[in-house]
Write a protein that holds these residues in place. Structure first.
Motif, mmCIF file in Angstrom:
data_model
loop_
_atom_site.group_PDB
_atom_site.id
_atom_site.type_symbol
_atom_site.label_atom_id
_atom_site.label_comp_id
_atom_site.label_asym_id
_atom_site.label_seq_id
_atom_site.Cartn_x
_atom_site.Cartn_y
_atom_site.Cartn_z
ATOM 1 N N ARG A 170 0.840 -1.195 0.000
ATOM 2 C CA ARG A 170 0.000 0.000 0.000
ATOM 3 C C ARG A 170 0.874 1.243 0.000
ATOM 4 N N HIS A 171 0.246 2.389 -0.268
ATOM 5 C CA HIS A 171 0.960 3.672 -0.253
ATOM 6 C C HIS A 171 1.506 3.941 1.152
ATOM 7 N N PRO A 172 2.687 4.559 1.266
ATOM 8 C CA PRO A 172 3.260 4.839 2.596
ATOM 9 C C PRO A 172 2.326 5.608 3.517
ATOM 10 N N ASN A 173 1.538 6.531 2.956
ATOM 11 C CA ASN A 173 0.593 7.280 3.791
ATOM 12 C C ASN A 173 -0.505 6.375 4.354
ATOM 13 N N VAL A 174 -0.932 5.396 3.557
ATOM 14 C CA VAL A 174 -1.947 4.446 4.018
ATOM 15 C C VAL A 174 -1.398 3.620 5.167
ATOM 16 N N ALA A 175 -0.148 3.184 5.027
ATOM 17 C CA ALA A 175 0.485 2.397 6.088
ATOM 18 C C ALA A 175 0.641 3.220 7.363
ATOM 19 N N ALA A 176 1.006 4.499 7.221
ATOM 20 C CA ALA A 176 1.182 5.359 8.390
ATOM 21 C C ALA A 176 -0.139 5.578 9.122
ATOM 22 N N VAL A 177 -1.208 5.808 8.366
ATOM 23 C CA VAL A 177 -2.518 6.020 8.991
ATOM 24 C C VAL A 177 -3.012 4.739 9.653
#
Length: 257
Positions: free
Chosen positions: A221-228
């Motif tokens: 997944r996109h890094p932002n998705v993983a962070a959220v």
């Protein structure tokens, strides 16, 4: 006497036994929240001061890299360089602006020290700092925003109150999840997501279940998705620790709470 629609709605809500109400903040919560709000305000002032300096010196063809650290390094050099085209009057103005920026830096440092002291004195904040990506700033902000975690039935409710759960657009028995709601306390949500990003940067070398879980997610997944997603899980684990009075348990971190 005229009774408005809002008044009628409030009276109707008060009469319902199953109605859930927002918990009243304690004095301690209000004090912690005040420190965070003052710090956020000073941070905005410092950012504005830096942008003001950049805009003014740009008229003389002087440019510094984007980060505030580079601006701090550049200003003394601009002041000392007598061949960069700055007039004596503007040089005096720049010295004053440099003093303003350093004063704001000192104020931020004072407030940071105050938050660290608050976190050290609070046993709940001390336990919350066992979480990956959670320091004194996030731990005290969570306490100020949440207080008594028992007002939430589970960790998902607390994550939802911080806007970390996905929107739903479901119809005809088909579930469709969109981006996060971004409701609730944006300040705490921002701290949790920044902490998650910092944790992901170091997770590659960690063998614990939570690091393995988030790295599997980050590869697909996109890094932002993983962070959220990690911030959501951190909020859920924080709820369990605050509600049950427990410490962080790494072996359970990658599981649902």
């Amino acid at each position: 006497m005229f009774i408005g629609v809002d008044t009628e709605a409030i009276c109707e809500a008060m009469s319902r036994p199953g109605m859930r109400f927002v918990a009243i903040k304690t004095v301690e919560q209000q004090e912690i929240q005040a420190v965070h709000r003052v710090r956020a305000g000073v941070m905005n002032q410092r950012k504005a001061k830096g942008n003001q300096i950049r805009g003014l010196v740009a008229e003389y063809g002087l440019i510094a890299p984007k980060e505030l650290l580079h601006l701090r390094q550049a200003i003394p050099q601009w002041i000392e360089n007598q061949e960069n085209g700055l007039s004596d009057r503007f040089r005096r103005l720049l010295i004053g602006l440099w003093d303003d920026l350093r004063a704001l830096d000192e104020r931020v440092a004072e407030l940071d020290a105050e938050i660290i002291a608050l976190a050290a004195a609070d046993p709940v904040a001390t336990r919350l700092q066992q979480l990956r990506g959670v320091g004194p700033m996030t731990a005290t902000a969570l306490i100020a925003a949440v207080g008594d975690a028992s007002q939430f039935a589970n960790g998902r409710q607390m994550a939802a109150s911080l806007g970390l759960t996905p929107k739903q657009h479901s119809s005809g028995g088909k579930e469709r999840l969109l981006g996060i709601t971004k409701r609730g306390d944006a300040y705490v949500r921002c701290l949790l997501i920044h902490g998650a990003r910092a944790m992901i940067r170091t997770a590659k070398t960690k063998p614990d279940p939570l690091s393995l879980w988030v790295m599997r997610l980050a590869t697909t997944r996109h890094p932002n998705v993983a962070a959220v997603a990690l911030a959501n899980k951190t909020a859920r684990i924080a709820w369990a620790m605050m509600r049950r009075g427990t410490t962080y348990q790494p072996q359970l971190a990658a599981q649902g709470v």
